[in-house]
Design an enzyme around this catalytic site. Structure first.
Site, short mmCIF file in Angstrom:
data_model
loop_
_atom_site.label_atom_id
_atom_site.label_comp_id
_atom_site.label_asym_id
_atom_site.label_seq_id
_atom_site.Cartn_x
_atom_site.Cartn_y
_atom_site.Cartn_z
N ILE A 153 0.76 -1.03 -0.13
CA ILE A 153 -0.04 0.17 0.04
C ILE A 153 0.98 1.14 -0.06
CG2 ILE A 153 -1.54 1.30 1.34
CD1 ILE A 153 -2.70 -1.28 2.10
N PRO A 162 11.37 -0.13 8.58
CA PRO A 162 12.46 -0.70 8.89
C PRO A 162 12.72 -1.65 7.62
CG PRO A 162 10.85 -1.39 10.45
CD PRO A 162 10.08 -0.48 9.43
N PRO A 187 -25.77 -4.23 -32.89
CA PRO A 187 -26.87 -5.10 -33.15
C PRO A 187 -28.00 -5.04 -31.84
CG PRO A 187 -25.19 -6.50 -32.25
CD PRO A 187 -24.57 -5.18 -32.70
N ASP A 226 -34.00 5.58 -35.45
CA ASP A 226 -35.01 4.58 -36.00
C ASP A 226 -35.58 3.71 -34.54
OD1 ASP A 226 -33.97 5.27 -38.58
OD2 ASP A 226 -32.54 3.67 -38.72
N LYS A 240 -38.56 4.05 -39.78
CA LYS A 240 -37.90 2.91 -40.41
C LYS A 240 -37.89 1.81 -39.78
CE LYS A 240 -34.07 4.03 -42.61
NZ LYS A 240 -34.61 3.79 -43.99
N GLY A 294 -29.00 1.19 -36.44
CA GLY A 294 -28.95 -0.10 -35.87
C GLY A 294 -27.82 -0.85 -36.60
N GLY A 295 -26.94 -1.65 -36.23
CA GLY A 295 -25.79 -2.36 -36.70
C GLY A 295 -25.00 -1.50 -37.33
N THR A 332 -22.35 -5.20 -37.12
CA THR A 332 -23.17 -5.73 -38.17
C THR A 332 -24.25 -6.84 -37.07
OG1 THR A 332 -22.56 -7.60 -39.15
CG2 THR A 332 -21.99 -5.32 -40.13
N ALA A 333 -25.23 -6.73 -37.56
CA ALA A 333 -26.51 -7.68 -36.87
C ALA A 333 -25.81 -9.06 -37.27
CB ALA A 333 -27.98 -7.55 -37.50
N MET A 347 -33.36 -9.07 -42.24
CA MET A 347 -34.85 -8.45 -42.23
C MET A 347 -35.46 -9.66 -43.02
SD MET A 347 -34.35 -4.47 -43.30
CE MET A 347 -32.89 -5.26 -44.56
N GLY A 396 -31.25 -10.30 -31.24
CA GLY A 396 -30.05 -10.72 -30.79
C GLY A 396 -29.08 -9.90 -29.90
#
Length: 475
Positions: A33, A53, A237, A260, A282, A313-314, A343-344, A395, A424
């Site tokens: 310490i 010491p 994702p 989105d 979207k 996303g992704g 990416t997904a 999709m 996912g």
């Protein structure tokens, strides 16, 4: 802890950063310490007096090099005189108690390694980036939690922030002289939120220094602050932990965010709380705004001087129409940045325990959109219905019946492995592993409405052995 703090749960310490350069600091103890305390004190320029010491190897090296003043004996009350601070870090409670009392009698703040409650100050967990310091303390309530949070922050604060702080320090005096006081905050905001900071984060320190010098020469921060820009950011994702450092930084910088429908709330919450949020839809052909209107809105907002975050996303360049969006920005002369995301396909497959390629089963992988185009899935089915590869359909849930039927028609067996990964990488993840012939019925029975990814290929079989992510939440 005082009664008031017990009632409201607030910390009872006051955080400060001490300047200790050239000042005498006494450390009683020579173990692990004490070694940690000495290293940080030396970095702050303190004149360290060590009483012990015996010394741990790291401290012995410091003593041999003359970096510290070492008295090879037990600590005495008189050792604390004229000290700016005192650390009682021996393994003897009685010695620590005695040294702490001697320090307090002289009005010297003391920290005991063995008793936080009996200390005048605490030593926080520290994240350092050059001159930039971020400290974390739990008021001695939860040291283990403090260490965990520090480790978490270490991953969230890029080291380039230290370079940015150092660069700002170079110019601080000039800014105070040449920029009116009322305009300094705006000037520095433009530096830290604009292209100068981006040069630093890209490792181009000299270019950043030249741009900062030019900005100072102009001394017109208002003009720089109104320069609009668009950040096209892939959020991955679904799991917020899969965001990149750059994505998080730009999410905190934005003035307005266009997002989105499928974007998880846990990711949207990481955007600056001061940013305006605009939902642009979207989702499976149901758009709150058509794509051309989204493009036009980004241009309009940026031309008004706003920092626009287009959060997708992704990855924005993998079936994310990112190319269409930046093309319009480029035509309008709007500066933009692109931040790729996981990416997904990569994220969902990894969390499902399905390798997209495998030496024994798949030597290539193909990404395909499962969207209908003018009423038909216009795909090269003969090429997709091949062994030795993995095919990932983005999709693909709405047209799952058609996809599976076409692959069988073009040569794949009815019992060919296929899987649908729903939501996912999130706590709601579902994996439906089946075959081309029975997957549509299995997915229909699931009645889930989450984002879905279809994976076709022999690698799907590996999920039973390689699956590692098993959400436990109830739905």
């Amino acid at each position: 802890m005082t009664p008031d703090s017990a009632d409201n749960g607030r910390a009872t310490t006051y955080p400060v950063a001490l300047r200790l350069a050239g000042r005498r600091v006494v450390v009683a103890g020579g173990g692990r310490i004490a070694a940690r305390r000495v290293e940080r004190l030396l970095a702050a320029g303190a004149r360290v007096v060590l009483i012990a010491p015996r010394l741990a190897p790291a401290l012995a090296e410091r003593a041999a090099a003359g970096s510290i003043e070492w008295h090879q004996r037990g600590a005495e009350d008189a050792d604390v005189r004229d000290a700016a601070l005192c650390f009682a870090a021996t393994d003897d409670v009685d010695v620590n108690t005695r040294i702490a009392a001697a320090a307090r009698a002289r009005g010297i703040p003391v920290q005991r390694a063995d008793d936080a409650e009996a200390s005048d100050f605490l030593v926080p967990a520290l994240i350092e980036r050059g001159p930039l310091q971020v400290s974390v303390s739990s008021d001695a309530s939860a040291p283990s939690l403090t260490r965990r949070l520090r480790a978490r922050l270490e991953t969230l604060v890029p080291r380039a922030y230290g370079d940015l702080a150092a660069l700002a320090g170079e110019f601080r005096g000039q800014v105070k002289t040449r920029v009116p006081r009322a305009e300094r905050a705006e000037f520095w905001n433009a530096v830290f939120d604009g292209p100068i900071a981006e040069q630093v984060f890209a490792g181009r320190i000299e270019a950043a220094r030249r741009e900062l010098q030019a900005a100072l020469a102009e001394a017109e921060p208002a003009k720089r602050a109104t320069r609009g820009e668009v950040y096209l950011v892939g959020s991955g994702p679904g799991d917020p932990d899969l965001l990149t450092f750059r994505a998080l930084r730009l999410m905190q910088r934005a003035d307005v965010v266009l997002y989105d429908s499928l974007l998880p709330a846990s990711i949207l919450e990481l955007v600056s709380p001061d940013a305006e949020r605009i939902h642009v839809g979207k989702r499976a052909s149901k758009h709150t705004l058509p794509q051309d209107q989204i493009n036009a809105l980004m241009v309009e907002l940026a031309q008004a001087g706003r920092r626009v975050l287009r959060l997708k996303g992704g990855d924005p360049f993998v079936f994310g129409r990112g190319g269409e969006e930046i093309a319009e920005l480029a035509d309008a002369g709007i500066p933009f940045q692109i931040v790729p995301g996981i990416t997904a396909a990569n994220g969902c497959a990894a969390y499902a325990g399905i390798p997209l390629t495998h030496r024994d089963y798949a030597q290539s992988v193909t990404f395909v959109t499962g969207h209908l185009k003018q009423g038909e899935l216009n795909l090269s089915w003969a090429e997709l219905a091949q062994r030795g590869q993995t095919v990932v359909f983005f999709m693909g849930r709405r047209n799952l019946d058609t996809i599976c039927a076409r692959l069988i028609e073009h040569g794949l067996p009815a019992d060919w492995p296929a899987a649908m990964v729903i939501d996912g990488t999130t706590a709601r993840q579902r994996l439906i592993a089946a075959t081309l012939s029975d997957l549509p019925a299995r997915v229909a029975a699931e009645r889930s409405t989450g984002a879905a990814l279809l994976i076709v290929g022999e690698v799907v079989r590996l999920h039973e052995r390689l699956g590692w992510f098993h959400p436990t939440a109830e739905y």
